[in-house]
Design a protein around this motif. Structure first.
Motif, PDB file in Angstrom:
ATOM      1  N   HIS A 464       0.856  -1.183   0.000  1.00 31.32           N
ATOM      2  CA  HIS A 464       0.000   0.000   0.000  1.00 31.32           C
ATOM      3  C   HIS A 464       0.892   1.233   0.000  1.00 31.32           C
ATOM      4  CE1 HIS A 464      -3.588   2.407   0.647  1.00 31.32           C
ATOM      5  NE2 HIS A 464      -2.905   3.097   1.531  1.00 31.32           N
ATOM      6  N   VAL A 465       0.653   2.153  -0.933  1.00 30.01           N
ATOM      7  CA  VAL A 465       1.471   3.369  -1.067  1.00 30.01           C
ATOM      8  C   VAL A 465       0.570   4.590  -1.000  1.00 30.01           C
ATOM      9  CG1 VAL A 465       3.272   2.221  -2.396  1.00 30.01           C
ATOM     10  CG2 VAL A 465       1.358   3.276  -3.586  1.00 30.01           C
ATOM     11  N   ASN A 466       1.125   5.672  -0.461  1.00 34.37           N
ATOM     12  CA  ASN A 466       0.419   6.945  -0.366  1.00 34.37           C
ATOM     13  C   ASN A 466       1.419   8.068  -0.597  1.00 34.37           C
ATOM     14  OD1 ASN A 466      -1.511   8.902   0.112  1.00 34.37           O
ATOM     15  ND2 ASN A 466      -1.250   8.845   2.324  1.00 34.37           N
ATOM     16  N   GLY A 467       1.213   8.819  -1.677  1.00 36.24           N
ATOM     17  CA  GLY A 467       2.116   9.904  -2.018  1.00 36.24           C
ATOM     18  C   GLY A 467       3.244   9.499  -2.942  1.00 36.24           C
ATOM     19  N   VAL A 468       3.341   8.229  -3.288  1.00 36.22           N
ATOM     20  CA  VAL A 468       4.362   7.715  -4.198  1.00 36.22           C
ATOM     21  C   VAL A 468       3.663   6.991  -5.333  1.00 36.22           C
ATOM     22  CG1 VAL A 468       6.425   6.280  -4.413  1.00 36.22           C
ATOM     23  CG2 VAL A 468       5.951   7.449  -2.255  1.00 36.22           C
ATOM     24  N   GLN A 469       4.199   7.123  -6.544  1.00 44.55           N
ATOM     25  CA  GLN A 469       3.626   6.414  -7.678  1.00 44.55           C
ATOM     26  C   GLN A 469       3.734   4.905  -7.452  1.00 44.55           C
ATOM     27  OE1 GLN A 469       5.560   7.750 -11.244  1.00 44.55           O
ATOM     28  NE2 GLN A 469       4.838   9.862 -11.032  1.00 44.55           N
ATOM     29  N   ALA A 470       2.603   4.217  -7.638  1.00 44.73           N
ATOM     30  CA  ALA A 470       2.571   2.781  -7.349  1.00 44.73           C
ATOM     31  C   ALA A 470       3.538   2.005  -8.242  1.00 44.73           C
ATOM     32  CB  ALA A 470       1.145   2.253  -7.513  1.00 44.73           C
ATOM     33  N   SER A 471       3.614   2.368  -9.516  1.00 36.73           N
ATOM     34  CA  SER A 471       4.528   1.663 -10.414  1.00 36.73           C
ATOM     35  C   SER A 471       5.983   1.897 -10.018  1.00 36.73           C
ATOM     36  CB  SER A 471       4.285   2.122 -11.854  1.00 36.73           C
ATOM     37  OG  SER A 471       4.499   3.528 -11.974  1.00 36.73           O
ATOM     38  N   ARG A 472       6.301   3.108  -9.565  1.00 34.60           N
ATOM     39  CA  ARG A 472       7.672   3.405  -9.140  1.00 34.60           C
ATOM     40  C   ARG A 472       8.026   2.619  -7.875  1.00 34.60           C
ATOM     41  NH1 ARG A 472      11.543   5.433 -12.414  1.00 34.60           N
ATOM     42  NH2 ARG A 472      13.330   6.033 -11.140  1.00 34.60           N
ATOM     43  N   ALA A 473       7.081   2.526  -6.948  1.00 35.00           N
ATOM     44  CA  ALA A 473       7.330   1.773  -5.724  1.00 35.00           C
ATOM     45  C   ALA A 473       7.524   0.290  -6.009  1.00 35.00           C
ATOM     46  CB  ALA A 473       6.175   1.988  -4.745  1.00 35.00           C
ATOM     47  N   ASP A 474       6.726  -0.273  -6.919  1.00 32.85           N
ATOM     48  CA  ASP A 474       6.883  -1.685  -7.275  1.00 32.85           C
ATOM     49  C   ASP A 474       8.256  -1.955  -7.883  1.00 32.85           C
ATOM     50  OD1 ASP A 474       4.342  -2.103  -6.370  1.00 32.85           O
ATOM     51  OD2 ASP A 474       3.401  -1.998  -8.349  1.00 32.85           O
ATOM     52  N   MET A 475       8.743  -1.043  -8.705  1.00 30.27           N
ATOM     53  CA  MET A 475      10.055  -1.228  -9.334  1.00 30.27           C
ATOM     54  C   MET A 475      11.170  -1.191  -8.292  1.00 30.27           C
ATOM     55  SD  MET A 475      12.155   1.208 -11.916  1.00 30.27           S
ATOM     56  CE  MET A 475      12.811   2.002 -10.464  1.00 30.27           C
ATOM     57  N   ILE A 476      11.106  -0.250  -7.344  1.00 30.24           N
ATOM     58  CA  ILE A 476      12.150  -0.149  -6.319  1.00 30.24           C
ATOM     59  C   ILE A 476      12.146  -1.386  -5.428  1.00 30.24           C
ATOM     60  CG2 ILE A 476      12.925   1.200  -4.333  1.00 30.24           C
ATOM     61  CD1 ILE A 476      11.816   3.689  -5.708  1.00 30.24           C
ATOM     62  N   ILE A 477      10.960  -1.883  -5.078  1.00 34.02           N
ATOM     63  CA  ILE A 477      10.878  -3.088  -4.240  1.00 34.02           C
ATOM     64  C   ILE A 477      11.442  -4.297  -4.980  1.00 34.02           C
ATOM     65  CG2 ILE A 477       9.264  -4.662  -3.114  1.00 34.02           C
ATOM     66  CD1 ILE A 477       7.497  -2.209  -2.541  1.00 34.02           C
ATOM     67  N   ALA A 478      11.145  -4.412  -6.278  1.00 37.90           N
ATOM     68  CA  ALA A 478      11.677  -5.531  -7.066  1.00 37.90           C
ATOM     69  C   ALA A 478      13.196  -5.460  -7.181  1.00 37.90           C
ATOM     70  CB  ALA A 478      11.031  -5.526  -8.451  1.00 37.90           C
ATOM     71  N   VAL A 479      13.746  -4.246  -7.336  1.00 37.26           N
ATOM     72  CA  VAL A 479      15.205  -4.098  -7.421  1.00 37.26           C
ATOM     73  C   VAL A 479      15.852  -4.453  -6.084  1.00 37.26           C
ATOM     74  CG1 VAL A 479      17.059  -2.430  -7.763  1.00 37.26           C
ATOM     75  CG2 VAL A 479      15.090  -2.414  -9.284  1.00 37.26           C
ATOM     76  N   LEU A 480      15.220  -4.086  -4.960  1.00 38.11           N
ATOM     77  CA  LEU A 480      15.766  -4.439  -3.646  1.00 38.11           C
ATOM     78  C   LEU A 480      15.801  -5.960  -3.449  1.00 38.11           C
ATOM     79  CD1 LEU A 480      14.126  -1.744  -1.315  1.00 38.11           C
ATOM     80  CD2 LEU A 480      16.554  -1.984  -1.854  1.00 38.11           C
ATOM     81  N   MET A 481      14.777  -6.669  -3.927  1.00 37.03           N
ATOM     82  CA  MET A 481      14.756  -8.120  -3.785  1.00 37.03           C
ATOM     83  C   MET A 481      15.786  -8.786  -4.686  1.00 37.03           C
ATOM     84  SD  MET A 481      10.716  -9.107  -3.339  1.00 37.03           S
ATOM     85  CE  MET A 481      10.227  -8.356  -4.891  1.00 37.03           C
ATOM     86  N   LYS A 482      15.929  -8.296  -5.908  1.00 36.65           N
ATOM     87  CA  LYS A 482      16.809  -8.941  -6.873  1.00 36.65           C
ATOM     88  C   LYS A 482      18.266  -8.523  -6.707  1.00 36.65           C
ATOM     89  CE  LYS A 482      17.903 -11.211 -10.667  1.00 36.65           C
ATOM     90  NZ  LYS A 482      17.880 -12.683 -10.732  1.00 36.65           N
TER      91      LYS A 482
END
Length: 597
Positions: A464-482
């Motif tokens: 859940h995101v608020n104030g951040v673009q959802a697509s941008r947040a998904d990309m950053i989370i995926a990069v942190l995992m990979k």
């Protein structure tokens, strides 16, 4: 017998009717008349008390007017030609010296042109017009933007003779303006030669004036047409009233001069009440309540103000233009008339524009192309901060941003706009794990905002995101995992930007990643650390524009460390900012090793 009685009764009524006519002709009935004129009033005279004699005189005049069977329409307009019988009434009324307050139906109801009207379809996005409806605009290819409006035969004839759509405005209420004559091309050197900076700009002194002047591009340009838009209740009228007071008071380079503030939505007493609350006591500020643009320009010509303020453009109208006030045709023609007035008289004009649900200024999109400057006033619903943003400026840069705070006495300048969105931080607190500070740019201003992250294992909500673009947040989370190796696949992640801000710049990627790492590792970020950088899909940290400006702002606010991309570490250390430590990171693994150790 019946026929004879009918003849006698008919003769009786005929004789009675002739006697009534004879008696009425011998003693004519005089109807009292009192002229009604609209006048502008000084701000200092708005609160003056009215004597009992004046109140009785006004009540007597109003009583006589109710008894009158014939009203007088449009008496307040100075530009319309009077009929011969009305001229005699005016001379009789003016000799008595009476002045009546009130309004006539002719002052409120506009005259509509008769005849067959022609329908046109205008695109509200780009202003393109068509003779028939199409599913999309042929100019900008946008769907659902075509709006229908009617155009009278009289206005079409004037427009075609005047050379374009502004032909109606050319001859409406501006006959006293000087004629241009034959215009010849001029050399640039001859135009610039002999003109000083004071002649190019009208300076606005004080902290408030300097903030507004910087957004305008260094001051108010003479003869400019400025449009100010914003949501209802955001503070547009308050802003313009403070600007009017500053211009009327003058400064060291200019003497006090009159400023005319015209409102079609509020009465003079309402404007005066707001000015009294804001402690505005200048004697050169004139207030006027009217919607007739022809009458407004006539008053402005007689007063010769230093600036003219119209609040708002959706409430004024021209009598020679079809449609009601606020319509497409009226808004466009009124704006064109005010533009011609500003350019020929060299008087700057401020316009207030309402904003639609979509966030655009109401009326045709071509309205923003007519004016010289377009300013938007923004602010959150439950916040006292207001942002004055320049969208279009022919006399300066559109990167400037003014920051104000709404108070009881009006708008006040925020001395430190960079730290208004930061919350209070407690050093070495385990509760504050997951907080990171990002440095973003809005125009030429740099702001420090706080990014908050919460990692909750076993949560039913995955993200859940608020104030951040959802697509941008998904990309950053995926990069942190990979790329960084964080095992957050089964962890619910919540992201939030403090104080209701929206983070749309890529310079906040590094702060988002740092906040997620801090919450997942349960390691609070040390106090006084800021993050600047963009994250790529390979986990690398990229540079962003204006790094020097961002780091300088961080240093001025007392931060001790700033995490930046490694590619700009050397250039930033060359700035010789001794009070701050520059930490360069090549990728996300370097970030974790540098901050969380």
């Amino acid at each position: 017998m019946l026929i004879a009685n009918m003849r006698c009764s008919r003769c009786f009524y005929t004789r009675a009717h002739s006697l009534l006519l004879r008696s009425s002709s011998s003693s004519p009935v005089t109807i009292p008349f009192s002229p009604v004129r609209l006048r502008f009033r000084r701000l200092s005279s708005v609160f003056d008390s009215v004597s009992d004699q004046t109140v009785n005189l006004i009540s007597d005049i109003d009583t006589e007017r109710r008894k009158t069977t014939h009203g007088i329409a449009n008496e307040g307009s100075f530009s319309r030609e009077d009929k011969p019988e009305e001229k005699s009434r005016k001379s009789a009324g003016s000799s008595s010296g009476g002045f009546a307050r009130g309004w006539d139906p002719g002052e409120v109801v506009m005259n509509k042109k008769k005849g067959k009207a022609k329908s046109c379809w205008v695109c509200e996005s780009c202003g393109h017009s068509e003779g028939q409806w199409w599913g999309s605009c042929r100019a900008c290819n946008k769907v659902g933007t075509m709006r229908r409006f009617s155009e009278g035969p009289e206005s079409r004839g004037k427009a075609s003779g005047g050379g374009g759509g502004s032909g109606v405005s050319e001859g409406t209420g501006l006959s006293w303006l000087p004629e241009q004559g034959v215009v010849q091309p001029l050399k640039l050197s001859s135009v610039i030669d002999g003109i000083t900076q004071q002649q190019w700009r009208i300076s606005l002194p004080g902290l408030f004036g300097n903030e507004v002047g910087r957004v305008l591009g260094g001051g108010l340009a003479p003869g400019s047409l400025v449009l100010i838009g914003g949501d209802p209740g955001i503070g547009k009228s308050t802003l313009l009233l403070q600007i009017a007071a500053i211009i009327a008071e003058g400064n060291d380079l200019a003497q006090p001069a009159p400023v005319l503030y015209v409102s079609g939505e509020e009465s003079v007493d309402q404007i005066g009440s707001r000015a009294d609350r804001m402690k505005i006591e200048t004697d050169e500020l004139y207030l006027f309540s009217s919607s007739d643009l022809q009458d407004i320009l006539t008053k402005a010509h007689r007063l010769s103000p230093r600036a003219l303020i119209i609040d708002s453009i959706q409430t004024v109208y021209l009598k020679d233009v079809t449609g009601s006030a606020g319509g497409l045709t009226q808004v466009k023609e009124c704006t064109s008339t005010l533009l011609r007035f500003a350019k020929k008289s060299n008087v700057p004009v401020f316009l207030v524009g309402h904003v639609t649900k979509a966030g655009d200024i109401a009326g045709p999109r071509v309205l923003e192309h007519i004016v010289d400057v377009v300013l938007y006033m923004e602010g959150e619903e439950h916040s006292t901060y207001r942002l004055l943003r320049s969208v279009k400026n022919r006399f300066g840069s559109t990167d400037e941003l003014g920051v104000f705070e709404m108070s009881q006495f009006g708008l006040e300048v925020v001395s430190n706009p960079s730290g208004i969105y930061l919350s209070q931080q407690n050093t070495d607190s385990d509760v504050l794990a997951g907080l990171a500070v990002a440095v973003v740019m809005d125009g030429s201003r740099s702001f420090l905002i706080e990014v908050q992250a919460l990692c909750a294992p076993g949560s039913t909500v995955s993200r859940h995101v608020n104030g951040v673009q959802a697509s941008r947040a998904d990309m950053i989370i995926a990069v942190l995992m990979k790329q960084a190796g964080l095992r957050i696949q089964e962890t619910g992640i919540f992201l939030n930007v403090a104080n209701g801000m929206a983070l749309s710049e890529t310079a906040g990627d590094l702060a988002i990643a740092a906040a997620i790492c801090s919450s997942f590792l349960e390691f609070p970020i040390p106090h006084g650390v800021a993050f600047i950088g963009e994250i790529g899909l390979g986990g690398e940290i990229r540079t962003v524009p204006r790094m020097e400006k961002r780091v300088s702002t961080v240093a001025k606010l007392g931060f001790t460390k700033c995490v930046v991309p490694q590619s700009v570490e050397k250039s930033l250390k060359a700035l010789d900012l001794k009070e701050i430590e520059i930490i360069g990171c090549k990728n996300l693994k370097d970030l974790i090793n540098s901050v969380f150790r």
